[in-house]
Design an enzyme around this catalytic site. Structure first.
Site, PDB file in Angstrom:
ATOM      1  N   GLU A  72      -5.969   7.888   7.240  1.00  0.00           N
ATOM      2  CA  GLU A  72      -4.461   8.384   7.354  1.00  0.00           C
ATOM      3  C   GLU A  72      -4.394   9.598   8.545  1.00  0.00           C
ATOM      4  OE1 GLU A  72      -2.309   8.930   4.102  1.00  0.00           O
ATOM      5  OE2 GLU A  72      -2.280   6.563   3.460  1.00  0.00           O
ATOM      6  N   GLU A 112      -5.068   0.082   1.804  1.00  0.00           N
ATOM      7  CA  GLU A 112      -4.325   0.689   0.758  1.00  0.00           C
ATOM      8  C   GLU A 112      -2.876   0.001   0.642  1.00  0.00           C
ATOM      9  OE1 GLU A 112      -3.692   5.011   0.567  1.00  0.00           O
ATOM     10  OE2 GLU A 112      -5.580   5.317   1.408  1.00  0.00           O
TER      11      GLU A 112
END
Length: 502
Positions: free
Chosen positions: A173, A292
């Protein structure tokens, strides 16, 4: 009763199912590790401190690959702290989740645990506070046979054979300002390119995953993917996607429509990958790692009460209800419908932290979302057929027009089985479904599993672990090549057909 039709043709194929699409995720976060998969001295733990009750449930899920050790955690992770004699490992302040990391469970313990579960490792490297050289050193420690500093260090730690980890995430991320070492797309693309080059020079057999957007609603979505791949297209194999959903407005119909948002997200990222390929006159396809995904919102308020600098607090411990299981089922169907490009996916996470498995000091149990995940992993083998649905629709507040029926069909030619996964999202009515299966001559209905409950908010607990659990249905029939069934209101369904031995 409402009516719907599933349309398939055994010659119209989406793509083969890569079993890694049913992967999961363990981060050093909350009680995922400490108290989840590992708890020294617990009555349920083995001599290494691994929770045996958790292990059995993980095996039941049939998890093919597990991403480790993060997550936000990895952007501050010094892997050297987590190996070697435990008494020599330093405790560290962990900035991502503001806890104390003891490092009593580390890389080699996770490799041991993964072997016990039968899962491969998807290892993430720190590109937040560290860089390419450290990633190369970690790879050398894990995969090099011997005769070098880091491979011999692994041997000195008692691991003569390499861990031979094949899938590597290049950070986590990095588009998010919450991330240690947050970078612009150009900055991240360059460091991802250099890291992947060094790692593949050392071990050409590995695959690498570049960070895509950490959510479709990120302000840089689209631009991020394009710029990152423009820098590292030649060196990477996958681009990641992350997305979580929640029913914060208590609108179940809108919540169940979130899978349409997930479908749009996947389609958009595929287009961006292909745009870079076209620009570069590329010959390879960048596939997707949706590493995710889950429902996550129940624990948000209680997590605000956690005081910083504890060890393994009860953090992100969503207690999942029945409607969450329905959305998880639809999300799995969405992933499978994109099996031609989604090759890896990880439900985040596996134990205690937004997870299908929960533990206490006295036991472990299956959350509601355990069942669709387990059914898909166990039965979702073969080739996804291009599955067309004709069904009534409804208007969702967020996602517009949505079909009441989500479904995908998978044909396993080797075992001569056909599996239909389906979610009826209608909250009031059953739906009668038909499908022309004359191409599958000799097939018969083997079983029809159903997950449903009258209370959309029903949950499983340690005291009542079977409140929401699958049952068998006799609603499915196949006569003269004509398949018919009834999918009950708000239900997850698995219909399995197999060719008769006669």
């Amino acid at each position: 009763m409402k009516k719907a039709k599933i349309i398939i043709d055994k010659y119209f194929l989406t793509g083969g199912v890569d079993q890694r699409i049913f992967g999961s995720f363990i981060e050093h976060l909350g009680r995922a590790v400490y108290g989840g998969i590992y708890q020294e001295g617990n009555v349920n733990s083995d001599e290494q401190g691994f929770r045996k009750d958790t292990l059995e449930l993980v095996k039941e899920l049939n998890v093919p690959i597990v991403r480790y050790p993060g997550g936000n955690f990895v952007s501050g992770f010094c892997w050297e702290d987590s190996v070697g004699p435990k008494e020599q490992r330093p405790a560290r302040t962990e900035l991502a989740w503001q806890v104390i990391e003891t490092n009593q469970f580390g890389l080699n313990e996770f490799a041991d645990w993964s072997r016990l579960t039968g899962s491969d490792i998807m290892m993430a490297v720190n590109l937040g506070t560290r860089g390419p050289a450290d990633a190369k050193n970690l790879l050398e420690y894990c995969n090099f046979e011997g005769g070098t500093y880091y491979s011999d260090l692994r041997k000195a730690h008692g691991y003569v054979k390499p861990h031979d980890i094949k899938v590597w995430c290049l950070g986590n991320e990095m588009d998010g300002k919450w991330q240690m070492g947050h970078k612009t797309a150009e900055e991240y693309g360059r460091i991802a390119s250099e890291t992947a080059r060094l790692m593949k020079w050392l071990d050409p057999s590995i695959e690498t995953v570049a960070c895509g957007s950490s959510g479709m609603m990120m302000p840089t979505f689209g631009e991020w993917e394009y710029q990152v791949l423009n820098e590292c297209y030649d060196e990477v194999d996958y681009l990641s996607l992350h997305q979580y959903y929640g029913n914060r407005s208590n609108d179940t119909s809108d919540f169940l429509a979130c899978s349409k948002g997930m479908d749009d997200f996947i389609s958009g990222v595929i287009s961006l990958c292909d745009a870079v390929k076209a620009k570069k006159h590329g010959k390879k396809e960048i596939n997707l790692s949706f590493d995710e995904w889950n429902v996550w919102y129940h624990s948000n308020e209680q997590d605000k009460q956690i005081k910083p600098w504890n060890k393994a607090p009860h953090q992100l411990e969503d207690v999942y209800n029945f409607e969450d299981a329905l959305l998880v089922g639809s999300m799995l169907i969405t992933l499978l419908r994109h099996a031609d490009r989604v090759k890896i996916a990880c439900m985040a996470q596996l134990v205690n932290v937004i997870a299908p498995i929960m533990t206490s000091d006295t036991g472990a149990w299956r959350q509601t979302i355990f069942y669709p995940y387990m059914h898909a992993s166990v039965y979702g083998k073969g080739t996804v057929l291009l599955t067309q649905i004709k069904a009534p629709v409804y208007e969702s507040r967020t996602y517009g027009t949505v079909s009441i029926l989500d479904s995908v069909c998978i044909w396993d030619q080797e075992s001569e089985t056909l599996t239909i996964f389906a979610v009826n999202k209608d909250l009031e009515e059953d739906v009668e479904v038909v499908c022309d299966l004359r191409q599958f001559e000799g097939y018969q209905v083997k079983d029809h599993l159903v997950l449903t409950h009258d209370d959309m908010k029903a949950v499983n607990t340690e005291a009542a672990p079977d409140t929401v659990k699958p049952t068998s249905s006799r609603a499915s029939r196949l006569e003269n090549g004509n398949f018919s069934t009834v999918f009950g209101r708000h239900s997850w369904n698995v219909v399995r057909l197999e060719k008769s031995l006669q």
